[in-house]
Design an enzyme around this catalytic site. Structure first.
Site, short mmCIF file in Angstrom:
data_model
loop_
_atom_site.label_atom_id
_atom_site.label_comp_id
_atom_site.label_asym_id
_atom_site.label_seq_id
_atom_site.Cartn_x
_atom_site.Cartn_y
_atom_site.Cartn_z
N GLY A 14 -0.87 -0.35 2.87
CA GLY A 14 -0.01 -1.30 3.58
C GLY A 14 0.98 -0.57 4.48
N ALA A 15 0.51 0.46 5.21
CA ALA A 15 1.44 1.34 5.93
C ALA A 15 1.49 1.07 7.43
CB ALA A 15 1.08 2.80 5.67
N SER A 16 0.91 -0.05 7.89
CA SER A 16 0.98 -0.34 9.33
C SER A 16 2.37 -0.85 9.71
CB SER A 16 -0.08 -1.38 9.72
OG SER A 16 0.17 -2.59 9.05
N ARG A 17 3.12 -1.33 8.71
CA ARG A 17 4.45 -1.89 9.01
C ARG A 17 5.35 -1.80 7.78
NH1 ARG A 17 1.66 -7.46 8.25
NH2 ARG A 17 2.78 -8.34 6.47
N SER A 146 9.29 -4.55 -7.54
CA SER A 146 10.32 -5.35 -6.85
C SER A 146 11.38 -5.75 -7.88
CB SER A 146 9.70 -6.62 -6.26
OG SER A 146 10.72 -7.56 -5.95
N TYR A 159 4.54 -13.82 -8.28
CA TYR A 159 4.95 -12.52 -7.71
C TYR A 159 5.70 -11.70 -8.76
CZ TYR A 159 7.26 -9.30 -4.38
OH TYR A 159 7.72 -8.19 -3.70
P1 NAD Z 1 5.22 -6.39 4.59
O1 NAD Z 1 4.70 -7.77 4.44
O2 NAD Z 1 5.95 -6.00 5.82
O3 NAD Z 1 4.05 -5.32 4.35
C1 NAD Z 1 3.08 -5.47 3.36
C2 NAD Z 1 1.86 -4.71 3.77
O4 NAD Z 1 0.85 -4.84 2.76
C3 NAD Z 1 1.24 -5.25 5.07
O5 NAD Z 1 0.90 -4.17 5.91
C4 NAD Z 1 -0.03 -5.98 4.59
O6 NAD Z 1 -1.07 -6.02 5.52
C5 NAD Z 1 -0.39 -5.13 3.39
N1 NAD Z 1 -1.30 -5.82 2.49
C6 NAD Z 1 -1.11 -7.01 1.87
N2 NAD Z 1 -2.19 -7.34 1.14
C7 NAD Z 1 -3.08 -6.32 1.30
C8 NAD Z 1 -4.38 -6.07 0.82
N3 NAD Z 1 -5.01 -6.94 0.00
N4 NAD Z 1 -5.01 -4.92 1.17
C9 NAD Z 1 -4.39 -4.03 1.99
N5 NAD Z 1 -3.17 -4.21 2.49
C10 NAD Z 1 -2.53 -5.36 2.15
O7 NAD Z 1 6.15 -6.16 3.31
P2 NAD Z 1 7.08 -4.95 2.83
O8 NAD Z 1 8.40 -5.52 2.61
O9 NAD Z 1 6.91 -3.76 3.67
O10 NAD Z 1 6.42 -4.72 1.38
C11 NAD Z 1 5.98 -3.47 0.90
C12 NAD Z 1 6.07 -3.46 -0.62
O11 NAD Z 1 7.44 -3.54 -1.02
C13 NAD Z 1 5.34 -4.64 -1.28
O12 NAD Z 1 4.69 -4.21 -2.46
C14 NAD Z 1 6.50 -5.57 -1.64
O13 NAD Z 1 6.15 -6.42 -2.71
C15 NAD Z 1 7.57 -4.58 -1.98
N6 NAD Z 1 8.94 -5.11 -1.92
C16 NAD Z 1 9.47 -5.55 -0.73
C17 NAD Z 1 10.78 -6.04 -0.72
C18 NAD Z 1 11.46 -6.52 0.54
O14 NAD Z 1 12.61 -7.02 0.47
N7 NAD Z 1 10.88 -6.41 1.71
C19 NAD Z 1 11.53 -6.07 -1.90
C20 NAD Z 1 10.95 -5.61 -3.07
C21 NAD Z 1 9.66 -5.13 -3.06
#
Ligand code: NAD
Length: 252
Positions: A14-17, A146, A159
């Site tokens: 999930g490293a594109s963003r 999380s 979740y």
């Molecule tokens: P985001 O939605 O920006 O990025 C999530 C990434 O995961 C995306 O690139 C998406 O394409 C990829 N992804 C989702 N399902 C996938 C699959 N089945 N196969 C491959 N790739 C997949 O979210 P983020 O905030 O960057 O989240 C990253 C991690 O951090 C996640 O595990 C999220 O639960 C966790 N997190 C985020 C927050 C927050 O506040 N943003 C807080 C706590 C935990």
């Protein structure tokens, strides 16, 4: 002091963003010899992250398109990265998705999708990457949880259950693979400024900020630096642990 990840090769799902992108860039900044940019749908953005890394002196990166819940695709991604870049020292199970909905209002397919992406996916990837790490008797698996695991908001049942599961999975795998030289650690972020949080904030507004004792949302980089440390040999005695980076959210 030498860079944290000098000579290491790390793959981030999930490293594109968002946070995954920030972790991948932090690994490169910390001297990683190769970084895998896992992505599912945004190939152009993933290639952009890889190009940014390759533009740095000594930077090496490879974009890897695969769905983390697909065992054959995850195995192929591991194989390709190791053939083209080299053995994987660190794997970050960062990919995740949040869907909010009260339990009784959610259909079973929605619940299943949350568990598959956030809990089964990391297990599928761990199955793909651990055998090589065990053979080499070195490696780090970093799972991203999380604060929802310990302080869920309303509508986060699936979740939160999946993220609680990934924390338990971290402890179970740490025990299973410690003797093989593999560490398994978990990063538990609070509110980070990414697309995912944007969706939550659209629903909950400033309530999110109000729940954080520091009264602010973190930039992805603030969390990514901690991930790089956990992946490094400077955290050699850390395994089975959950590291919270949340501005006090879990205790506030
Ligand atoms: P985001 O939605 O920006 O990025 C999530 C990434 O995961 C995306 O690139 C998406 O394409 C990829 N992804 C989702 N399902 C996938 C699959 N089945 N196969 C491959 N790739 C997949 O979210 P983020 O905030 O960057 O989240 C990253 C991690 O951090 C996640 O595990 C999220 O639960 C966790 N997190 C985020 C927050 C927050 O506040 N943003 C807080 C706590 C935990």
């Amino acid at each position: 002091m030498s860079p944290l990840l000098e000579g290491k090769r790390v793959v981030v799902t999930g490293a594109s963003r968002g946070l995954g992108r920030a972790i991948a860039l932090a690994c490169a900044r910390e001297g990683a010899a190769g970084v895998g940019i896992g992505y599912r749908e945004r190939a152009g953005e993933a290639e952009g992250v890889a190009r940014a890394i390759e533009a740095q002196p000594g930077g090496r990166a490879l974009a890897l398109g695969f769905d983390v819940t697909d065992a054959a695709a995850a195995a192929a991604a591991v194989e390709r990265f190791e053939a083209e870049v080299g053995p994987i020292d660190g794997w970050v199970n960062n990919a995740g998705a949040v869907a909010t909905g009260l339990l009784v209002a959610s259909d079973v397919e929605q619940l299943r999708a949350q568990l598959e992406t956030n809990l089964l996916g990391p297990m599928v990837c761990a199955r793909a990457v651990l055998p090589g790490m065990m053979r080499r008797r070195r490696g780090v698996l970093l799972n991203v949880s999380s604060v929802a695991a310990v302080r869920p908001a309303r509508g986060q049942a699936a979740y939160a259950a999946a993220k609680g599961g990934i924390e338990a999975l971290t402890r179970a795998l740490a025990v299973e693979y410690a003797k093989k030289g593999v560490r398994v650690v978990c990063l538990r972020p609070g509110a980070i400024d990414t697309e995912m949080l944007g969706a939550t904030r659209a629903l909950a507004g400033d309530e999110v900020v109000a729940r954080v004792p520091q009264r602010r949302i973190a930039a992805p980089d603030e969390v990514a630096g901690y991930a790089a440390f956990l992946l490094s040999d400077r955290a050699a005695y850390v395994t089975g642990a959950v590291a919270t980076v949340d501005g006090g959210y879990a205790v506030g």
